[in-house]
Design an enzyme around this catalytic site. Structure first.
Site, PDB file in Angstrom:
ATOM      1  N   ASP A 188      88.454 -31.434  27.868  1.00 60.29           N
ATOM      2  CA  ASP A 188      89.721 -32.146  27.652  1.00 60.29           C
ATOM      3  C   ASP A 188      90.175 -32.219  26.190  1.00 60.29           C
ATOM      4  O   ASP A 188      90.630 -33.275  25.726  1.00 60.29           O
ATOM      5  CB  ASP A 188      89.624 -33.568  28.216  1.00 60.29           C
ATOM      6  CG  ASP A 188      89.317 -33.586  29.695  1.00 60.29           C
ATOM      7  OD1 ASP A 188      89.404 -32.523  30.336  1.00 60.29           O
ATOM      8  OD2 ASP A 188      88.974 -34.670  30.214  1.00 60.29           O
TER       9      ASP A 188
ATOM     10  N   LYS B  37      91.356 -30.371  36.053  1.00 64.18           N
ATOM     11  CA  LYS B  37      90.608 -31.335  36.869  1.00 64.18           C
ATOM     12  C   LYS B  37      91.447 -32.598  37.046  1.00 64.18           C
ATOM     13  O   LYS B  37      92.099 -33.050  36.105  1.00 64.18           O
ATOM     14  CB  LYS B  37      89.242 -31.656  36.260  1.00 64.18           C
ATOM     15  CG  LYS B  37      89.251 -32.306  34.888  1.00 64.18           C
ATOM     16  CD  LYS B  37      87.815 -32.495  34.404  1.00 64.18           C
ATOM     17  CE  LYS B  37      87.758 -33.134  33.024  1.00 64.18           C
ATOM     18  NZ  LYS B  37      88.240 -34.515  32.991  1.00 64.18           N
TER      19      LYS B  37
ATOM     20  N   CYS C  80      84.882 -38.616  30.441  1.00 64.10           N
ATOM     21  CA  CYS C  80      84.842 -37.324  31.131  1.00 64.10           C
ATOM     22  C   CYS C  80      83.619 -36.486  30.785  1.00 64.10           C
ATOM     23  O   CYS C  80      83.100 -35.765  31.641  1.00 64.10           O
ATOM     24  CB  CYS C  80      86.122 -36.546  30.844  1.00 64.10           C
ATOM     25  SG  CYS C  80      87.596 -37.337  31.533  1.00 64.10           S
TER      26      CYS C  80
END
Length: 247
Positions: free
Chosen positions: A40, A149, A182
């Site tokens: 990310d 995702k 995450c």
């Protein structure tokens, strides 16, 4: 045997050819059975004006993290390690985000920020937006894998597991944001799927105060994986000749 490094062993008992200095002990892996996961590294999480910044999180220290991720990516590519990039977010209509029947609707700070401040007219974490895009300094190259995702874990509703197994990958080296969300979520899910997970601590950044970074790393090294850093990763991937110290 007790002095051997941690890490995957083949049926004959052989461990990987590369040994990485890590906590709580060194871990060995083979480069062709390892992937570097970049979690990310989007404007949303690493750039002023992105989702985390707008939601009140401090992103002022992400610059050096981006630089160290770039170093880890370069070292991985040079060693033949597959690089996998994740982007967290949803379709422009937020169908993938879930409605009030989903806990994500209630807990996602991006969704809560948009509901709380509709005057911003922001499309946080929506695919195709600046917020969703990877930061300019980090770009996938041919041969890399890029996956979206819809939740914190990279294993949830994505083809990650099948892609890794098809390539014989057993060890996952993690970088990215956020360590306590995450990154840790994906490493934990990997642990439960029999993957060896390593975090390069200085190539990650937390969402929240520094204590959350410390807590996440301590949790990982105690229960779910190993913790190392970019310099150790680079050193471990150097050819044997380059690692030798002249007499």
């Amino acid at each position: 045997m007790d002095d051997a490094p941690a890490g995957y062993r083949d049926p004959s008992g052989r461990h990987g050819a590369v040994t990485l200095t890590a906590r709580p002990e060194p871990i060995a892996f083979d480069t062709d059975a390892t992937a570097l996961i970049v979690v990310d590294m989007q404007n949303a999480y690493a750039t002023k004006g992105g989702y985390l910044d707008l939601a009140g999180f401090d992103v002022s220290a992400t610059g050096p993290v981006i630089e160290r991720i770039a170093r880890a990516v370069a070292a991985a590519r040079a060693a033949g390690i597959r690089v996998i990039w994740f982007q967290n977010g949803w379709d422009p209509d937020y169908v993938e985000a879930g409605g009030p029947g989903s806990p994500n609707w209630h807990k996602s700070n991006a969704l809560k920020t948009m509901r709380r401040r509709p005057e911003m007219n922001e499309r946080l974490l929506a695919k195709g937006t600046w917020d969703y895009a990877l930061v300019d300094a980090l770009r996938p190259e041919p041969g890399d894998i890029v996956l979206g995702k819809p939740r914190y874990s990279g294993f949830y509703n994505t083809p990650l597991d099948s892609m890794l197994r098809a390539r014989g990958i057993r060890t996952l080296v993690f970088t990215g944001i956020a360590t306590n969300v995450c990154v840790e979520s994906t490493l934990r899910d990997g642990y439960h799927r029999e993957y060896f997970g390593v975090v390069l601590a200085d190539a990650t950044h937390q969402a929240g105060p520094p204590s959350l970074q410390e807590g996440a790393l301590r949790n990982i090294e105690t229960f779910f994986g190993w913790v190392s850093d970019v310099a150790a990763f680079e050193a471990a991937l150097q050819p044997d000749e380059a690692r030798r110290i002249p007499a």
